[in-house]
Design an enzyme around this catalytic site. Structure first.
Site, short mmCIF file in Angstrom:
data_model
loop_
_atom_site.label_atom_id
_atom_site.label_comp_id
_atom_site.label_asym_id
_atom_site.label_seq_id
_atom_site.Cartn_x
_atom_site.Cartn_y
_atom_site.Cartn_z
N SER A 1 0.83 -1.20 0.00
CA SER A 1 0.00 0.00 0.00
C SER A 1 0.87 1.24 0.00
O SER A 1 2.02 1.22 0.46
CB SER A 1 -0.90 0.02 1.24
OG SER A 1 -1.58 1.25 1.36
N LYS B 1 2.00 -3.03 6.11
CA LYS B 1 2.28 -2.90 4.68
C LYS B 1 3.75 -2.59 4.43
O LYS B 1 4.34 -3.06 3.46
CB LYS B 1 1.37 -1.83 4.06
CG LYS B 1 -0.10 -2.23 4.02
CD LYS B 1 -0.31 -3.54 3.29
CE LYS B 1 -1.77 -3.92 3.16
NZ LYS B 1 -1.99 -5.16 2.39
N TYR C 1 -2.05 -0.84 10.14
CA TYR C 1 -2.05 -1.11 8.69
C TYR C 1 -0.78 -0.57 8.06
O TYR C 1 -0.12 -1.25 7.25
CB TYR C 1 -3.28 -0.46 8.07
CG TYR C 1 -3.49 -0.72 6.61
CD1 TYR C 1 -4.03 -1.92 6.17
CD2 TYR C 1 -3.19 0.25 5.65
CE1 TYR C 1 -4.25 -2.16 4.81
CE2 TYR C 1 -3.41 0.03 4.31
CZ TYR C 1 -3.94 -1.18 3.89
OH TYR C 1 -4.16 -1.41 2.53
#
Length: 271
Positions: free
Chosen positions: A147, A164, A160
């Site tokens: 991401s 990533k 998150y």
């Protein structure tokens, strides 16, 4: 362009929607033998039926439910691929979740652990299960979906963000381990793609601001992702096109790389 993957077996996680499903369409059209997996059987079957409309070789598209947070389920998936398809040549790890979001100090150990279980350890389990099959087949491509958050972290998505970034590091590590055996590892880093995950985010934002989801998406692009020069959400097939190339024989000298498919969202030239 002929990607040179006709007859190769490709395993795609998170294949019931979004980037995973869009990738499956391209690889199916290129003649790959697909094993699609997700944890929800109904949504996986729906995706497979949709794929049937896009390829004349539906008999080469198979489904297998698996939860990538469960090591036994991942091993069972790998065993099925080996038994029925001779092992994987291509693996696309598209499964993921936004996970817990909010102020850093509000997030608990459980919030972190639940996100890590999907977004980092899920990738670890998938790699551990399928790298041996690629080694046995003497050829392999693994693409992990990371991401923009890995390079441009957002303050309310710290679990998150960290996962990533870790995926990109993991992919780089693996690329140094198995390149002599022609097993290549790469990542793609999308930004603000129209997927069920961002749809859910826009629904929440629309309710918060008392506007339509379309208006919420426009507001989000302007205020939260101001460097997206296209001023829109990306389409899953735009990410899938890059993934498909990285899965191909044409990407034979691409290893340990990360490709941003973000419409310019990451502001730095070197991120």
């Amino acid at each position: 362009m002929d990607l040179g993957i006709n007859g190769k077996t490709a395993v795609i996680t998170g294949a019931d929607s979004g980037i995973g499903k869009a990738t499956a369409k391209i690889l199916a059209q290129e003649g790959a033998n697909l094993v699609l997996t997700d944890k929800d059987e109904d949504s996986l079957n729906k995706a497979m039926n949709e794929l049937k409309k896009h390829t004349k070789i539906f008999n080469n598209v198979h489904g297998h439910t698996a939860d990538i947070t469960d090591n036994k389920a991942v091993k069972a998936l790998a065993d099925t691929v080996l038994e029925h398809h001779g092992g994987a040549h291509i693996v696309v790890n598209s499964a993921g979740a936004r996970g817990a979001a909010g102020d850093f100090l509000s997030l608990t150990d459980q919030d972190w652990e639940e996100t890590i279980a999907v977004d980092l350890m899920g990738a670890v389990r998938i790699a551990r299960a399928f790298v041996p099959q690629m080694l046995d087949n003497g050829w392999g491509r693994m693409v992990m979906v990371a991401s923009e958050n890995a390079f441009q972290p957002y303050v309310d998505e710290s679990p998150y963000n960290a996962c990533k970034a870790a995926i990109i590091n993991l992919s780089k590590c693996l690329s140094r381990s198995y390149s002599e055996e022609q097993i290549l590892f790469n990542c793609v880093s999308p930004a603000f793609i129209k997927t069920p995950m961002t749809d859910a985010m826009m629904k929440e934002l629309a309710q918060e601001k008392d506007m339509s989801q379309k208006e919420a998406a426009a507001w989000f692009a302007e205020h939260k992702r101001p460097h997206i020069e296209m001023e829109r959400r990306g389409r899953p097939e735009e990410v899938a096109a890059v993934i498909a190339f990285l899965c191909s024989e044409r990407a034979s000298f691409v290893n340990g790389s990360n490709y941003r498919v973000d419409g310019g969202s990451v502001a730095s030239a070197f991120g």
